[in-house]
Design an enzyme around this catalytic site. Structure first.
Site, PDB file in Angstrom:
ATOM      1  N   LEU A   8      34.336  45.305  20.240  1.00  0.00           N
ATOM      2  CA  LEU A   8      33.990  46.083  21.432  1.00  0.00           C
ATOM      3  C   LEU A   8      34.813  45.594  22.619  1.00  0.00           C
ATOM      4  O   LEU A   8      34.742  44.425  22.997  1.00  0.00           O
ATOM      5  CB  LEU A   8      32.502  45.945  21.749  1.00  0.00           C
ATOM      6  CG  LEU A   8      31.550  46.381  20.638  1.00  0.00           C
ATOM      7  CD1 LEU A   8      30.111  46.374  21.147  1.00  0.00           C
ATOM      8  CD2 LEU A   8      31.927  47.764  20.106  1.00  0.00           C
ATOM      9  N   ARG A  15      33.259  42.307  37.440  1.00  0.00           N
ATOM     10  CA  ARG A  15      33.139  41.016  38.126  1.00  0.00           C
ATOM     11  C   ARG A  15      34.419  40.187  38.069  1.00  0.00           C
ATOM     12  O   ARG A  15      34.522  39.148  38.707  1.00  0.00           O
ATOM     13  CB  ARG A  15      31.962  40.221  37.535  1.00  0.00           C
ATOM     14  CG  ARG A  15      30.612  40.694  38.052  1.00  0.00           C
ATOM     15  CD  ARG A  15      29.470  40.021  37.338  1.00  0.00           C
ATOM     16  NE  ARG A  15      29.279  40.561  36.000  1.00  0.00           N
ATOM     17  CZ  ARG A  15      28.533  39.975  35.071  1.00  0.00           C
ATOM     18  NH1 ARG A  15      27.949  38.822  35.314  1.00  0.00           N
ATOM     19  NH2 ARG A  15      28.395  40.543  33.889  1.00  0.00           N
ATOM     20  N   GLY A 101      35.273  41.799  22.482  1.00  0.00           N
ATOM     21  CA  GLY A 101      36.626  41.481  22.955  1.00  0.00           C
ATOM     22  C   GLY A 101      36.651  40.428  24.040  1.00  0.00           C
ATOM     23  O   GLY A 101      37.707  39.873  24.345  1.00  0.00           O
ATOM     24  N   ASN A 167      20.990  36.379  22.361  1.00  0.00           N
ATOM     25  CA  ASN A 167      21.847  37.179  21.502  1.00  0.00           C
ATOM     26  C   ASN A 167      23.288  37.008  21.959  1.00  0.00           C
ATOM     27  O   ASN A 167      23.603  37.196  23.126  1.00  0.00           O
ATOM     28  CB  ASN A 167      21.418  38.646  21.654  1.00  0.00           C
ATOM     29  CG  ASN A 167      22.382  39.603  20.985  1.00  0.00           C
ATOM     30  OD1 ASN A 167      22.955  39.293  19.948  1.00  0.00           O
ATOM     31  ND2 ASN A 167      22.549  40.780  21.585  1.00  0.00           N
ATOM     32  N   ASN A 225      32.867  36.935  31.979  1.00  0.00           N
ATOM     33  CA  ASN A 225      32.542  38.015  32.909  1.00  0.00           C
ATOM     34  C   ASN A 225      33.254  37.893  34.243  1.00  0.00           C
ATOM     35  O   ASN A 225      33.474  38.870  34.915  1.00  0.00           O
ATOM     36  CB  ASN A 225      31.024  38.080  33.149  1.00  0.00           C
ATOM     37  CG  ASN A 225      30.285  38.472  31.878  1.00  0.00           C
ATOM     38  OD1 ASN A 225      30.620  39.466  31.247  1.00  0.00           O
ATOM     39  ND2 ASN A 225      29.324  37.666  31.477  1.00  0.00           N
ATOM     40  N   ARG A 331      67.242  25.021  28.666  1.00  0.00           N
ATOM     41  CA  ARG A 331      66.844  26.436  28.725  1.00  0.00           C
ATOM     42  C   ARG A 331      67.048  27.148  27.385  1.00  0.00           C
ATOM     43  O   ARG A 331      67.596  26.580  26.447  1.00  0.00           O
ATOM     44  CB  ARG A 331      67.625  27.102  29.850  1.00  0.00           C
ATOM     45  CG  ARG A 331      67.193  26.564  31.217  1.00  0.00           C
ATOM     46  CD  ARG A 331      68.087  27.062  32.330  1.00  0.00           C
ATOM     47  NE  ARG A 331      68.236  28.509  32.288  1.00  0.00           N
ATOM     48  CZ  ARG A 331      69.177  29.180  32.959  1.00  0.00           C
ATOM     49  NH1 ARG A 331      70.053  28.514  33.709  1.00  0.00           N
ATOM     50  NH2 ARG A 331      69.247  30.486  32.873  1.00  0.00           N
ATOM     51  N   ASN A 375      81.620  12.745  25.855  1.00  0.00           N
ATOM     52  CA  ASN A 375      80.999  12.178  27.037  1.00  0.00           C
ATOM     53  C   ASN A 375      81.269  13.102  28.215  1.00  0.00           C
ATOM     54  O   ASN A 375      82.409  13.346  28.566  1.00  0.00           O
ATOM     55  CB  ASN A 375      81.568  10.783  27.303  1.00  0.00           C
ATOM     56  CG  ASN A 375      80.686  10.026  28.284  1.00  0.00           C
ATOM     57  OD1 ASN A 375      80.279  10.579  29.310  1.00  0.00           O
ATOM     58  ND2 ASN A 375      80.384   8.775  27.972  1.00  0.00           N
ATOM     59  N   TYR A 385      80.312  31.936  35.002  1.00  0.00           N
ATOM     60  CA  TYR A 385      79.865  33.238  35.492  1.00  0.00           C
ATOM     61  C   TYR A 385      80.738  33.667  36.648  1.00  0.00           C
ATOM     62  O   TYR A 385      80.953  32.907  37.607  1.00  0.00           O
ATOM     63  CB  TYR A 385      78.409  33.070  35.953  1.00  0.00           C
ATOM     64  CG  TYR A 385      77.698  34.334  36.364  1.00  0.00           C
ATOM     65  CD1 TYR A 385      77.712  35.463  35.552  1.00  0.00           C
ATOM     66  CD2 TYR A 385      76.990  34.390  37.562  1.00  0.00           C
ATOM     67  CE1 TYR A 385      77.023  36.614  35.927  1.00  0.00           C
ATOM     68  CE2 TYR A 385      76.307  35.531  37.934  1.00  0.00           C
ATOM     69  CZ  TYR A 385      76.322  36.640  37.121  1.00  0.00           C
ATOM     70  OH  TYR A 385      75.642  37.768  37.498  1.00  0.00           O
TER      71      TYR A 385
HETATM   72  C1  UD1 Z   1      25.250  42.253  25.629  1.00  0.00           C
HETATM   73  C2  UD1 Z   1      23.974  42.330  24.800  1.00  0.00           C
HETATM   74  C3  UD1 Z   1      23.113  41.125  25.112  1.00  0.00           C
HETATM   75  C4  UD1 Z   1      23.886  39.858  24.851  1.00  0.00           C
HETATM   76  C5  UD1 Z   1      25.197  39.850  25.614  1.00  0.00           C
HETATM   77  C6  UD1 Z   1      26.046  38.709  25.159  1.00  0.00           C
HETATM   78  C7  UD1 Z   1      23.431  44.673  24.467  1.00  0.00           C
HETATM   79  C8  UD1 Z   1      22.608  45.808  24.910  1.00  0.00           C
HETATM   80  N1  UD1 Z   1      23.271  43.529  25.124  1.00  0.00           N
HETATM   81  O1  UD1 Z   1      24.871  42.373  26.987  1.00  0.00           O
HETATM   82  O2  UD1 Z   1      21.952  41.142  24.329  1.00  0.00           O
HETATM   83  O3  UD1 Z   1      23.113  38.727  25.215  1.00  0.00           O
HETATM   84  O4  UD1 Z   1      25.933  41.052  25.347  1.00  0.00           O
HETATM   85  O5  UD1 Z   1      27.192  38.622  25.945  1.00  0.00           O
HETATM   86  O6  UD1 Z   1      24.181  44.806  23.533  1.00  0.00           O
HETATM   87  N2  UD1 Z   1      31.085  47.407  25.687  1.00  0.00           N
HETATM   88  C9  UD1 Z   1      31.738  48.550  25.285  1.00  0.00           C
HETATM   89  N3  UD1 Z   1      31.227  49.762  25.619  1.00  0.00           N
HETATM   90  C10 UD1 Z   1      30.095  49.896  26.337  1.00  0.00           C
HETATM   91  C11 UD1 Z   1      29.421  48.722  26.736  1.00  0.00           C
HETATM   92  C12 UD1 Z   1      29.932  47.496  26.396  1.00  0.00           C
HETATM   93  O7  UD1 Z   1      32.782  48.459  24.634  1.00  0.00           O
HETATM   94  O8  UD1 Z   1      29.690  51.032  26.580  1.00  0.00           O
HETATM   95  C13 UD1 Z   1      31.629  46.099  25.295  1.00  0.00           C
HETATM   96  C14 UD1 Z   1      32.094  45.271  26.470  1.00  0.00           C
HETATM   97  O9  UD1 Z   1      33.463  45.475  26.728  1.00  0.00           O
HETATM   98  C15 UD1 Z   1      31.835  43.856  25.975  1.00  0.00           C
HETATM   99  C16 UD1 Z   1      30.652  44.002  25.063  1.00  0.00           C
HETATM  100  O10 UD1 Z   1      30.596  45.360  24.686  1.00  0.00           O
HETATM  101  O11 UD1 Z   1      32.903  43.369  25.224  1.00  0.00           O
HETATM  102  C17 UD1 Z   1      29.357  43.588  25.736  1.00  0.00           C
HETATM  103  O12 UD1 Z   1      29.108  44.426  26.825  1.00  0.00           O
HETATM  104  P1  UD1 Z   1      28.414  43.901  28.141  1.00  0.00           P
HETATM  105  O13 UD1 Z   1      28.263  45.024  29.077  1.00  0.00           O
HETATM  106  O14 UD1 Z   1      29.095  42.694  28.626  1.00  0.00           O
HETATM  107  O15 UD1 Z   1      26.964  43.537  27.554  1.00  0.00           O
HETATM  108  P2  UD1 Z   1      25.884  42.651  28.209  1.00  0.00           P
HETATM  109  O16 UD1 Z   1      25.138  43.475  29.198  1.00  0.00           O
HETATM  110  O17 UD1 Z   1      26.459  41.384  28.674  1.00  0.00           O
HETATM  111 CA    CA Z   2      28.714  40.474  28.940  1.00  0.00          CA
END
Ligand code: UD1
Ligand code: CA
Length: 456
Positions: A8, A15, A101, A167, A225, A331, A375, A385
């Site tokens: 993801l 932030r 990711g 989680n 974040n 270099r 040497n 150049y």
């Molecule tokens: C999420 C978890 C939370 C966990 C935390 C750990 C959920 C609902 N919550 O929360 O339980 O403790 O991660 O860091 O899953 N992303 C997408 N598409 C979206 C939303 C998010 O690709 O629509 C990706 C973000 O880029 C990121 C990851 O999913 O890589 C997590 O998303 P983020 O919004 O950071 O989740 P949290 O609210 O931190």
């Molecule tokens: Ca997060």
């Protein structure tokens, strides 16, 4: 079952306060997503799907060489929605491992343990116990200790917020079940999002067991974040790499004062002094010694070579038993053979230097081939150049270049030739002879130095 990995990476990362998409922020000089991808690739998966959205074109362009399946999530409606976008490309017979990711330091062994719990009767879930769990989804267990659901921080009550087990977001389960759970997700929660975490409750209701794998270190599961967390992870990465090197026998004078941003391999009894920065792929041979404040990037340093303080080595190969620096710069595309001495304020660019040759002081060697046992005197400059074109200089075996010589390329200095100090050499110098190119010294007889008149 074959494994499909979903990473993801569609989130914006507000932030970060940066124009660069979050997953492209550099950790140890490489995008966060590249770290995750590297780990994912080591798992031998049937396919890797990357869900992207924010900064989409830049994310794809940055990792254009990777053979992944890019899945666009046009609107970020939550982690569950994000995973759902990848599902059409994943067959029912697969296990699905979900990664983030922006969680770059997770180890392959940990992921293997999580994936191993994906079965028709269970789900693998990576959790962590954090001193400060604020912001994370909490792991809710029943009286018998079984995981029953995950509650997001924003949806949690006071009692749930007191739970320290969180989680990490990383989990694994069979594709067919995941597909039907995702289809049943609703967004009636505090954030109005489709939460991936809600599949846990659905799985429990269907009688499946949630196998929580508790991460052994916090660093491994920390997400990024903001820039503060990015710096924390950078220092965790640095510490981890330094520890690996030390456990392999490298002496690091102060592991808090070394920066490793890449893959370093080292032979036996390597010594690294303080404030050394190692970037990219760096190979250090046996007994290499690196003095304080050296920066090494994508280079190979062979056995028994010493880098004195303050050297910068970039994309070069340095042979065995060399002595480099202090204050030397080597270099790209330079190759130094064995027993070479490159001293202070010497710059070597795109040049080859033969065995036993020396350039010890204040010299520039660019586009040059230097033979063996040459040497090069202090203050020698290859004038390579003309403002438009680069020209080559050749200095053959055993030549001796007097101090303060300008070698105007293209030019060749023959075997065993000697060049008198202060020469400007514009034509080839023959072997074994003394060549000079400078005005003859004269002394003016009867000359008087002007004298100030003394006042009376
Ligand atoms: C999420 C978890 C939370 C966990 C935390 C750990 C959920 C609902 N919550 O929360 O339980 O403790 O991660 O860091 O899953 N992303 C997408 N598409 C979206 C939303 C998010 O690709 O629509 C990706 C973000 O880029 C990121 C990851 O999913 O890589 C997590 O998303 P983020 O919004 O950071 O989740 P949290 O609210 O931190
Ligand atoms: Ca997060």
């Amino acid at each position: 079952m074959p494994l499909s990995i979903v990473i993801l990476a569609a989130g914006q990362g507000k932030r970060m306060n940066s124009d660069l998409p979050k997953v492209l922020q550099p950790l140890a000089g490489r995008p966060l997503l590249a770290h995750v991808l590297q780990t994912a690739k080591s798992l031998d998966a049937a396919a890797i799907h990357v869900v992207y959205g924010h900064g989409g074109d830049r994310v794809r362009a940055a990792l254009a060489d990777e053979s992944v399946n890019w899945v666009l999530q046009a609107e970020q409606l939550g982690t569950g929605h994000a995973v759902a976008q990848a599902m059409p490309a994943i067959p029912d017979g697969h296990d699905v491992l979900i990664l983030y990711g922006d969680v770059p330091l997770v180890r392959a062994e940990t992921l293997q343990r999580v994936a191993a719990h994906s079965s028709d009767s269970s789900i693998g879930l990576l959790t962590a116990v954090l001193r400060d769990p604020t912001g994370y989804g909490r792991i809710v267990r029943d009286g018998a200790g079984n995981v029953v659901r995950i509650v997001e921080h924003k949806d949690a009550n006071t009692k749930e917020r007191a739970i320290n087990e969180v989680n990490t977001g990383l989990m694994a389960m069979p594709a067919a079940a995941l597909r039907h759970w995702l289809a049943a997700l609703r967004n009636d929660n505090a954030q109005g999002e489709y939460y991936l975490t809600d599949v846990i409750l659905m799985a429990v209701r269907e009688g499946r067991k949630i196998h929580a794998v508790v991460a052994t270190s916090e660093d491994e599961v920390l997400g990024v974040n903001d820039k503060v967390q990015l710096a924390q992870l950078e220092s965790a990465y640095r510490a981890q790499k330094a520890t690996e090197l030390m456990l392999n026998g490298v002496t690091i004078v102060d592991p808090a004062r070394i920066d490793i941003r890449g893959e370093v391999t080292a032979g036996r009894d390597v010594f690294i002094d303080i404030n050394v920065v190692l970037i990219g792929k760096v190979q250090l041979g046996d007994r290499v010694r690196i003095g304080p404040n050296c920066v090494l990037k994508d280079c190979r340093i062979d056995a028994d070579t010493e880098l004195h303080p303050n050297c910068v080595i970039d994309r070069a190969t340095i042979g065995p038993r060399n002595s480099i620096g202090p204050f030397a710069r080597v270099r790209p595309d330079s190759v130094l053979h064995e027993d070479v001495h490159i001293g202070n304020f010497v710059e070597v660019k795109k040049s080859e230097i033969g065995a036993g040759s020396k350039a010890n002081h204040l010299t520039y060697l660019g586009d040059t081939v230097v033979g063996r046992k040459v040497n090069v005197g202090a203050g020698t400059v290859t004038c390579n150049y003309d403002g438009v074109n680069k020209f080559r200089t050749e200095i053959e075996d055993g030549a001796f270049i007097g101090s303060g010589t300008m070698l105007v390329a293209p030019v060749k200095i023959g075997t065993g030739a000697t060049i008198g100090a202060g020469s400007t050499i514009t034509k080839d110098a023959p072997p074994e002879k003394l060549t000079l190119a400078r005005a003859r010294q004269t002394t003016v007889e009867g000359w008087r130095r002007p004298a100030k008149k003394t006042e009376e």
